[in-house]
Design an enzyme around this catalytic site. Structure first.
Site, PDB file in Angstrom:
ATOM      1  N   PHE A  24       3.951   4.382   3.906  1.00 58.58           N
ATOM      2  CA  PHE A  24       4.998   4.237   4.919  1.00 58.58           C
ATOM      3  C   PHE A  24       6.158   5.148   4.532  1.00 58.58           C
ATOM      4  O   PHE A  24       6.499   5.243   3.355  1.00 58.58           O
ATOM      5  CB  PHE A  24       5.446   2.777   5.014  1.00 58.58           C
ATOM      6  CG  PHE A  24       6.137   2.442   6.295  1.00 58.58           C
ATOM      7  CD1 PHE A  24       5.405   2.211   7.451  1.00 58.58           C
ATOM      8  CD2 PHE A  24       7.511   2.382   6.357  1.00 58.58           C
ATOM      9  CE1 PHE A  24       6.036   1.909   8.645  1.00 58.58           C
ATOM     10  CE2 PHE A  24       8.163   2.081   7.536  1.00 58.58           C
ATOM     11  CZ  PHE A  24       7.424   1.844   8.688  1.00 58.58           C
ATOM     12  N   ALA A  58       5.409  -0.871   1.256  1.00 54.76           N
ATOM     13  CA  ALA A  58       6.027  -1.375   0.023  1.00 54.76           C
ATOM     14  C   ALA A  58       5.587  -2.791  -0.323  1.00 54.76           C
ATOM     15  O   ALA A  58       5.490  -3.143  -1.498  1.00 54.76           O
ATOM     16  CB  ALA A  58       7.545  -1.306   0.127  1.00 54.76           C
ATOM     17  N   LEU A  59       5.315  -3.620   0.677  1.00 56.41           N
ATOM     18  CA  LEU A  59       4.898  -4.994   0.384  1.00 56.41           C
ATOM     19  C   LEU A  59       3.510  -5.063  -0.241  1.00 56.41           C
ATOM     20  O   LEU A  59       3.173  -6.062  -0.883  1.00 56.41           O
ATOM     21  CB  LEU A  59       4.951  -5.855   1.646  1.00 56.41           C
ATOM     22  CG  LEU A  59       6.358  -6.203   2.129  1.00 56.41           C
ATOM     23  CD1 LEU A  59       6.293  -6.967   3.449  1.00 56.41           C
ATOM     24  CD2 LEU A  59       7.118  -6.999   1.084  1.00 56.41           C
ATOM     25  N   GLU A  60       2.716  -4.029  -0.083  1.00 55.71           N
ATOM     26  CA  GLU A  60       1.376  -4.000  -0.671  1.00 55.71           C
ATOM     27  C   GLU A  60       1.373  -3.441  -2.094  1.00 55.71           C
ATOM     28  O   GLU A  60       0.373  -3.546  -2.808  1.00 55.71           O
ATOM     29  CB  GLU A  60       0.427  -3.181   0.215  1.00 55.71           C
ATOM     30  CG  GLU A  60       0.092  -3.842   1.542  1.00 55.71           C
ATOM     31  CD  GLU A  60       1.227  -3.783   2.564  1.00 55.71           C
ATOM     32  OE1 GLU A  60       1.384  -4.778   3.293  1.00 55.71           O
ATOM     33  OE2 GLU A  60       1.965  -2.771   2.625  1.00 55.71           O
ATOM     34  N   ILE A  84      13.608   2.204   4.258  1.00 58.29           N
ATOM     35  CA  ILE A  84      14.799   2.759   4.901  1.00 58.29           C
ATOM     36  C   ILE A  84      15.279   1.769   5.950  1.00 58.29           C
ATOM     37  O   ILE A  84      14.496   1.291   6.775  1.00 58.29           O
ATOM     38  CB  ILE A  84      14.484   4.138   5.507  1.00 58.29           C
ATOM     39  CG1 ILE A  84      14.010   5.081   4.387  1.00 58.29           C
ATOM     40  CG2 ILE A  84      15.714   4.707   6.222  1.00 58.29           C
ATOM     41  CD1 ILE A  84      13.422   6.388   4.862  1.00 58.29           C
ATOM     42  N   THR A  88      16.717  -4.227  11.956  1.00 58.47           N
ATOM     43  CA  THR A  88      16.420  -5.647  11.774  1.00 58.47           C
ATOM     44  C   THR A  88      16.578  -6.079  10.319  1.00 58.47           C
ATOM     45  O   THR A  88      16.774  -5.266   9.420  1.00 58.47           O
ATOM     46  CB  THR A  88      14.971  -5.952  12.217  1.00 58.47           C
ATOM     47  OG1 THR A  88      14.076  -5.302  11.303  1.00 58.47           O
ATOM     48  CG2 THR A  88      14.709  -5.464  13.638  1.00 58.47           C
ATOM     49  N   HIS A  90      14.285  -6.956   8.483  1.00 59.16           N
ATOM     50  CA  HIS A  90      13.063  -6.593   7.771  1.00 59.16           C
ATOM     51  C   HIS A  90      13.357  -5.761   6.516  1.00 59.16           C
ATOM     52  O   HIS A  90      12.672  -5.896   5.503  1.00 59.16           O
ATOM     53  CB  HIS A  90      12.127  -5.835   8.724  1.00 59.16           C
ATOM     54  CG  HIS A  90      10.750  -5.661   8.213  1.00 59.16           C
ATOM     55  ND1 HIS A  90       9.892  -6.722   8.019  1.00 59.16           N
ATOM     56  CD2 HIS A  90      10.069  -4.546   7.851  1.00 59.16           C
ATOM     57  CE1 HIS A  90       8.742  -6.271   7.561  1.00 59.16           C
ATOM     58  NE2 HIS A  90       8.824  -4.953   7.451  1.00 59.16           N
ATOM     59  N   ASN A 115       9.891   1.329 -11.443  1.00 60.79           N
ATOM     60  CA  ASN A 115      10.071   1.015 -10.025  1.00 60.79           C
ATOM     61  C   ASN A 115      10.858   2.132  -9.348  1.00 60.79           C
ATOM     62  O   ASN A 115      12.063   2.244  -9.514  1.00 60.79           O
ATOM     63  CB  ASN A 115      10.793  -0.320  -9.861  1.00 60.79           C
ATOM     64  CG  ASN A 115      10.952  -0.726  -8.415  1.00 60.79           C
ATOM     65  OD1 ASN A 115      10.677   0.039  -7.500  1.00 60.79           O
ATOM     66  ND2 ASN A 115      11.401  -1.950  -8.203  1.00 60.79           N
ATOM     67  N   ARG A 129      17.204  11.786  -2.525  1.00 58.42           N
ATOM     68  CA  ARG A 129      16.947  11.096  -3.794  1.00 58.42           C
ATOM     69  C   ARG A 129      15.504  11.229  -4.287  1.00 58.42           C
ATOM     70  O   ARG A 129      15.218  10.933  -5.439  1.00 58.42           O
ATOM     71  CB  ARG A 129      17.286   9.613  -3.642  1.00 58.42           C
ATOM     72  CG  ARG A 129      18.769   9.336  -3.541  1.00 58.42           C
ATOM     73  CD  ARG A 129      19.029   7.871  -3.168  1.00 58.42           C
ATOM     74  NE  ARG A 129      20.434   7.526  -3.193  1.00 58.42           N
ATOM     75  CZ  ARG A 129      21.335   7.864  -2.271  1.00 58.42           C
ATOM     76  NH1 ARG A 129      20.961   8.581  -1.225  1.00 58.42           N
ATOM     77  NH2 ARG A 129      22.599   7.498  -2.380  1.00 58.42           N
TER      78      ARG A 129
END
EC number: 2.5.1.78
Length: 173
Positions: A24, A58-60, A84, A88, A90, A115, A129
Site C-alpha cells: 500500500f 501495514a496491518l498485515e 499516510i 478518516t 483509519h 520499524n 523521508r
C-alpha cells in the site's frame, strides 16, 4: 569508576535479515525498500542472506514478521510501510495497531525488528523521508542483531559459570 561499554557494531557480514514490505502506498514503500537493501549491502550483508516479502498493507506486516521470527532463520527483521493520513480515523487505527504488533513480535520472539513504517500527514512528507528512513532501518537491524548476539553471549557465559560452580559443589560433596 570504569564501566564496560558496548560500541555499536554495524558489520553486516554473515547476518541474515528478513524484510516485510507493505504494497500500500507502493511508490513510497518501494523507495524505502530500495534504500534499505542498498544500505544492507553497503554494511556487508550478502544478498543471499536477505529475504524480502511483501504484504497488502501495514496491518498485515506483524503477521508476516511473526512467521519469519518463528522460523528462527533471521538475526533481525525489518518492517517497511507507509501510512499516510486520509480523511478518516483509519490512519490512527492502522498506525497504532501496526506499531503495537511489530513491537509485540520483537518482544515475544526476542528478535530485533527495525520499524520503518512511516506515518505522515502527506504523500510529500513520506517521499521526503523514504530514503533516509530505509537506510536507517538497515542500520538499526544490523546494529541490533549484533547487540543481541553479544548480549546472548553474556547470558551464555553466565550460565557456563553457574554450571561450573554447580560441578565444583558436587565434587566437594
Amino acid at each position: 569508576m570504569e564501566i564496560g561499554q558496548y560500541q555499536p557494531n554495524l558489520e553486516g557480514d554473515g547476518l541474515r535479515i528478513g524484510i516485510v514490505q507493505s504494497r500500500f502506498n507502493e511508490p513510497v514503500c518501494n523507495g524505502l525498500a530500495d534504500a534499505c537493501v542498498e544500505e544492507l549491502e553497503r554494511l556487508g550483508v550478502s544478498g543471499e542472506d536477505v529475504l524480502l516479502v511483501t504484504v497488502p498493507g501495514a496491518l498485515e506486516i506483524p503477521l508476516a514478521l511473526q512467521k519469519l521470527a518463528e522460523s528462527n532463520q533471521f538475526d533481525a527483521l525489518i518492517a517497511l510501510g507507509a501510512v499516510i493520513r486520509g480523511e478518516t480515523y483509519h490512519f490512527e487505527l492502522v498506525s497504532n495497531e501496526s506499531g503495537a504488533g511489530i513491537t509485540r513480535i520483537a518482544l515475544d520472539f526476542n528478535t530485533p525488528i527495525a520499524n520503518a513504517v512511516l506515518t505522515t500527514e502527506t504523500d510529500e512528507q513520506a517521499i521526503a523521508r523514504m530514503t533516509e528512513k530505509g537506510r536507517d532501518a538497515a542500520r538499526v537491524a544490523v546494529e541490533m542483531a549484533n547487540l543481541t548476539m553479544t548480549l546472548d553471549q553474556l547470558s551464555d557465559d553466565e550460565e557456563d559459570e553457574e554450571d561450573e560452580d554447580d560441578e565444583d559443589e558436587e565434587e566437594r560433596a
